[in-house]
Design a protein around this motif. Sequence first.
Motif, mmCIF file in Angstrom:
data_model
loop_
_atom_site.group_PDB
_atom_site.id
_atom_site.type_symbol
_atom_site.label_atom_id
_atom_site.label_comp_id
_atom_site.label_asym_id
_atom_site.label_seq_id
_atom_site.Cartn_x
_atom_site.Cartn_y
_atom_site.Cartn_z
ATOM 1 N N VAL A 76 0.828 -1.215 0.000
ATOM 2 C CA VAL A 76 0.000 0.000 0.000
ATOM 3 C C VAL A 76 0.860 1.262 0.000
ATOM 4 O O VAL A 76 0.633 2.178 -0.792
ATOM 5 C CB VAL A 76 -0.947 -0.007 1.222
ATOM 6 C CG1 VAL A 76 -1.645 1.346 1.368
ATOM 7 C CG2 VAL A 76 -1.991 -1.108 1.063
ATOM 8 N N SER A 79 2.559 1.713 -3.321
ATOM 9 C CA SER A 79 1.651 2.252 -4.343
ATOM 10 C C SER A 79 1.407 3.742 -4.147
ATOM 11 O O SER A 79 1.253 4.489 -5.123
ATOM 12 C CB SER A 79 0.321 1.492 -4.314
ATOM 13 O OG SER A 79 0.495 0.166 -4.768
ATOM 14 N N PHE A 80 1.376 4.188 -2.898
ATOM 15 C CA PHE A 80 1.249 5.628 -2.648
ATOM 16 C C PHE A 80 2.471 6.375 -3.186
ATOM 17 O O PHE A 80 2.350 7.477 -3.733
ATOM 18 C CB PHE A 80 1.082 5.905 -1.155
ATOM 19 C CG PHE A 80 -0.335 5.805 -0.660
ATOM 20 C CD1 PHE A 80 -1.337 6.562 -1.241
ATOM 21 C CD2 PHE A 80 -0.669 4.953 0.385
ATOM 22 C CE1 PHE A 80 -2.650 6.475 -0.795
ATOM 23 C CE2 PHE A 80 -1.974 4.859 0.838
ATOM 24 C CZ PHE A 80 -2.974 5.620 0.247
ATOM 25 N N TYR A 83 1.992 6.602 -6.850
ATOM 26 C CA TYR A 83 0.941 7.590 -7.152
ATOM 27 C C TYR A 83 1.492 9.011 -7.117
ATOM 28 O O TYR A 83 1.288 9.802 -8.055
ATOM 29 C CB TYR A 83 -0.195 7.431 -6.145
ATOM 30 C CG TYR A 83 -1.271 8.482 -6.231
ATOM 31 C CD1 TYR A 83 -2.272 8.408 -7.205
ATOM 32 C CD2 TYR A 83 -1.304 9.544 -5.327
ATOM 33 C CE1 TYR A 83 -3.270 9.372 -7.271
ATOM 34 C CE2 TYR A 83 -2.293 10.511 -5.387
ATOM 35 C CZ TYR A 83 -3.278 10.419 -6.361
ATOM 36 O OH TYR A 83 -4.266 11.377 -6.422
ATOM 37 N N PRO A 136 -0.381 2.518 -10.189
ATOM 38 C CA PRO A 136 -0.418 3.689 -9.302
ATOM 39 C C PRO A 136 0.288 4.893 -9.898
ATOM 40 O O PRO A 136 -0.127 6.033 -9.670
ATOM 41 C CB PRO A 136 0.282 3.198 -8.031
ATOM 42 C CG PRO A 136 1.087 2.019 -8.441
ATOM 43 C CD PRO A 136 0.343 1.384 -9.566
ATOM 44 N N PHE A 146 -7.469 11.594 -4.852
ATOM 45 C CA PHE A 146 -6.674 10.882 -3.855
ATOM 46 C C PHE A 146 -7.520 9.928 -3.020
ATOM 47 O O PHE A 146 -7.109 8.804 -2.746
ATOM 48 C CB PHE A 146 -5.955 11.877 -2.940
ATOM 49 C CG PHE A 146 -5.134 11.225 -1.870
ATOM 50 C CD1 PHE A 146 -3.949 10.568 -2.181
ATOM 51 C CD2 PHE A 146 -5.551 11.249 -0.547
ATOM 52 C CE1 PHE A 146 -3.193 9.954 -1.198
ATOM 53 C CE2 PHE A 146 -4.801 10.639 0.440
ATOM 54 C CZ PHE A 146 -3.620 9.995 0.116
ATOM 55 N N TYR A 147 -8.708 10.368 -2.605
ATOM 56 C CA TYR A 147 -9.539 9.510 -1.760
ATOM 57 C C TYR A 147 -9.965 8.256 -2.504
ATOM 58 O O TYR A 147 -10.032 7.167 -1.931
ATOM 59 C CB TYR A 147 -10.757 10.281 -1.238
ATOM 60 C CG TYR A 147 -11.918 10.362 -2.200
ATOM 61 C CD1 TYR A 147 -12.906 9.378 -2.212
ATOM 62 C CD2 TYR A 147 -12.017 11.420 -3.105
ATOM 63 C CE1 TYR A 147 -13.974 9.452 -3.101
ATOM 64 C CE2 TYR A 147 -13.076 11.495 -3.991
ATOM 65 C CZ TYR A 147 -14.049 10.517 -3.986
ATOM 66 O OH TYR A 147 -15.085 10.573 -4.876
ATOM 67 N N PHE A 149 -8.304 6.866 -5.059
ATOM 68 C CA PHE A 149 -7.115 6.027 -5.191
ATOM 69 C C PHE A 149 -6.841 5.289 -3.887
ATOM 70 O O PHE A 149 -6.520 4.094 -3.889
ATOM 71 C CB PHE A 149 -5.894 6.870 -5.564
ATOM 72 C CG PHE A 149 -4.603 6.102 -5.565
ATOM 73 C CD1 PHE A 149 -4.237 5.336 -6.665
ATOM 74 C CD2 PHE A 149 -3.768 6.112 -4.456
ATOM 75 C CE1 PHE A 149 -3.059 4.600 -6.662
ATOM 76 C CE2 PHE A 149 -2.586 5.378 -4.450
ATOM 77 C CZ PHE A 149 -2.239 4.622 -5.552
ATOM 78 N N SER A 150 -6.972 5.970 -2.765
ATOM 79 C CA SER A 150 -6.681 5.369 -1.461
ATOM 80 C C SER A 150 -7.589 4.179 -1.187
ATOM 81 O O SER A 150 -7.134 3.136 -0.703
ATOM 82 C CB SER A 150 -6.844 6.415 -0.351
ATOM 83 O OG SER A 150 -5.943 7.488 -0.531
ATOM 84 N N ASN A 153 -6.624 1.327 -3.510
ATOM 85 C CA ASN A 153 -5.277 0.886 -3.179
ATOM 86 C C ASN A 153 -5.299 -0.033 -1.958
ATOM 87 O O ASN A 153 -4.719 -1.124 -1.970
ATOM 88 C CB ASN A 153 -4.394 2.106 -2.915
ATOM 89 C CG ASN A 153 -2.963 1.735 -2.566
ATOM 90 O OD1 ASN A 153 -2.449 0.688 -2.964
ATOM 91 N ND2 ASN A 153 -2.304 2.581 -1.806
ATOM 92 N N VAL A 154 -5.977 0.403 -0.910
ATOM 93 C CA VAL A 154 -6.063 -0.388 0.322
ATOM 94 C C VAL A 154 -6.841 -1.682 0.081
ATOM 95 O O VAL A 154 -6.427 -2.770 0.519
ATOM 96 C CB VAL A 154 -6.720 0.440 1.445
ATOM 97 C CG1 VAL A 154 -7.021 -0.442 2.655
ATOM 98 C CG2 VAL A 154 -5.813 1.598 1.853
#
Length: 212
Positions: A76, A79-80, A83, A136, A146-147, A149-150, A153-154
């Motif tokens: 995670v 990936s951030f 991103y 990412p 962003f929200y 993607f988050s 992603n999680v």
Amino acid sequence: MEQVNSWLQYLMDSEELIRTGGLVAITLIIFIENGFFFGFFLPGDYLLFLSGVFCGTKILNVPLPLLMLCIFLAAVIGSFVGYFSGWYFGDRIQARPDSLFFKKKHIESTRKYFAKYGSQTLIIARFLPVVRTFSPILAGIVKMQFYKFSIFNVLGGAIWVLSLVGGGFYFGERFPGIINYVEYIIIFFLAVTTFTVVRGYLNAKKELNESK
């Protein structure tokens, strides 16, 4: 050059990596593979599965929850990193010339997955070599919220870790003799990986020809 080749062979040898590097090596490899474009060649799926098998057979003497947590966080957070790299350095990344560790075709093939599956690509990509690394980055390049993607992603990281590490642990604990067939497990995952990459390439080539 010989030292570099030896190092790359070590990184690709998941069994040796797990035996000698332990949890630290596993976590670092997963972080790099998920966060940096030059990590696309690193083992991903079968490293997770084998780490579960080794944990189940106690060769890797690490509690399963700790193993899964470390791999999940590495995936995670990695990936951030990808991103934000795409968000802030997208133009530079896309303008890079092709090299051993970077191919523009990887960006384009990942772009096609986004066009077809949207944000769900971030979940599907966890099980797709190469796309897993570049999705990412591309999400950052196209400025995905962003929200959103988050969340994906999680969710994708959790499914990836639970299925592969958990599955490997189950087989390792219930069938400890599986450790004698590690090379066949690796061959299986390599075959799946190769098939996925080749099919993706052929589909992308077909779509490109049809658009002409």
